[in-house]
Design an enzyme around this catalytic site. Structure first.
Site, PDB file in Angstrom:
ATOM      1  N   GLY A  10      34.152  15.604  43.893  1.00 45.76           N
ATOM      2  CA  GLY A  10      34.300  14.928  44.256  1.00 45.76           C
ATOM      3  C   GLY A  10      32.673  14.294  45.316  1.00 45.76           C
ATOM      4  CG  ASN A  35      40.085  11.714  46.260  1.00 50.79           C
ATOM      5  OD1 ASN A  35      40.279  10.473  45.517  1.00 50.79           O
ATOM      6  ND2 ASN A  35      39.262  11.997  47.111  1.00 50.79           N
ATOM      7  CG  ASP A  58      46.045  21.888  39.618  1.00 50.22           C
ATOM      8  OD1 ASP A  58      45.286  22.390  40.441  1.00 50.22           O
ATOM      9  OD2 ASP A  58      46.880  20.724  39.799  1.00 50.22           O
ATOM     10  CB  SER A 125      36.339  20.742  58.890  1.00 53.53           C
ATOM     11  OG  SER A 125      37.130  19.353  59.636  1.00 53.53           O
ATOM     12  CE1 TYR A 150      40.150  18.790  55.390  1.00 49.03           C
ATOM     13  CE2 TYR A 150      39.852  17.912  57.373  1.00 49.03           C
ATOM     14  CZ  TYR A 150      39.871  18.982  56.032  1.00 49.03           C
ATOM     15  OH  TYR A 150      38.303  18.528  55.946  1.00 49.03           O
ATOM     16  CE  LYS A 154      39.070  21.916  54.598  1.00 47.05           C
ATOM     17  NZ  LYS A 154      38.115  22.584  53.737  1.00 47.05           N
TER      18      LYS A 154
END
Length: 337
Positions: A10, A35, A58, A125, A150, A154
């Protein structure tokens, strides 16, 4: 020394792999390619002259995770990036985010705690702070209710790690709460490579400028900021990557003060969306086609970092400017076309 990087193909993961290899670490990458692209391995090799070990896996497959760790019992540390990461998408599809971001963390930690050495860097984050009351945001700021699923993953992720550290003294972990990573490697061999429509601002800017997108949407211009658009702390991805290596070395050298630490990663400067657009237009000499649209659910008004803790304790500081980051993103986009 073998280091596992989950989500290592990523955006931030690949740049961290480069920095790890530059420091001589043997890197093993796990990625499910949901992604990311295998082409990133070629970019990493072109920069470092070394190809990391790669396994397509995965992490939602618990038995596959268990099988991986049976083979790689000599891992000395893990940097865990693998997660879905778009605020807007998480609002639309929360269950996907909870399944992917929480379950995978649990499965990795279950196997890590079985190893002789347990060093763990968590990709956290600034969203854990929600809408903070005071700017810049320090690590001591209250953890408020998340503004998006999201952000909640975190928060929950940090809680899971903290709880695990509380009952497992040999597990040493650092959560790096980064703000908004942008940019690309100076070589333009790797960079942000979103699959489908970009969920983040910068690739949408560059794709619009190069003609892949008709128009950039700016979500709201009625926020209580200098120009009405949201404020974020945009930090060059290479600076973020280097911080992960420094944090890992801190754990390997047993310099951590507790077995669960948190650090902000940012520049300490907030920029509005319109300021970012202007910075891009300046370095690219390109006029951007954008329009103001309604606010987007899940967005906080303002978030930028107090980085003094990372500066002092890690000896790390962001070195790149916003314009340097925007220029590197533009160079990368022109390579991609």
């Amino acid at each position: 020394m073998k280091i596992l990087v989950t989500g290592g193909l990523g955006f931030i993961g690949s740049h961290t792999v480069v920095e790890l290899q530059n420091k001589g670490y043997q890197v093993v990458i796990i990625d499910n390619l949901s992604n990311a692209s295998l082409d990133v391995l070629e970019g990493v090799f072109a920069i470092t002259g070394r190809v990391p070990i790669f396994e397509k896996l995965d992490l939602k497959d618990k038995s596959a995770v268990q099988a991986f760790f049976k083979v790689h019992q000599d891992i000395q540390g893990i940097i865990h990036f693998a997660a879905n990461k778009a605020v807007g998408e998480s609002v639309v599809n929360p269950l996907m985010y909870y399944e992917n971001n929480i379950n995978t963390l649990v499965y990795v930690l279950q196997e890590l705690t079985k190893l002789k050495v347990s060093n763990f860097i968590f990709s956290s984050s600034c969203t854990v702070y929600g809408q903070a009351d005071i700017m810049p945001i320090a690590e001591t700021a209250p953890i408020k209710p998340a503004e998006s699923p999201y952000g909640n993953t975190k928060q929950i992720g940090e809680e899971i790690i903290q709880d695990t550290c509380n009952i497992n003294a040999k597990l040493n972990s650092i959560a790096l709460r980064y703000f908004n990573p942008i940019g690309a490697h100076e070589s333009a061999k790797i960079g942000e490579l979103p699959i489908g429509v970009p969920q983040n601002l910068i690739p949408y800017i560059t794709q619009t400028a190069i003609g892949l997108r008709d128009q950039l949407s700016v979500f709201g211009n009625d926020y209580p900021t200098i120009d009405g658009t949201c404020v974020r702390d945009y930090i060059h991805v290479v600076d973020v990557a280097k911080a992960h290596v420094v944090a890992l070395q801190r754990l390997l050298d047993h310099k951590n003060q507790t077995n669960f630490e948190v650090f902000n990663l940012g520049t300490g400067t907030g920029s509005t969306v319109l300021e970012v657009i202007k910075a891009f237009e300046k370095v690219s000499n390109t006029k951007l086609n954008y329009k103001i649209v309604d606010r987007r659910p899940g967005d906080v008004v303002s978030a930028f970092a107090d980085t003094s803790k990372a500066n002092l304790e890690l000896g790390w500081k962001a070195e790149h400017t916003l314009e340097q980051a925007m220029l590197s993103s533009w160079k990368w986009q022109k390579v991609l076309k």
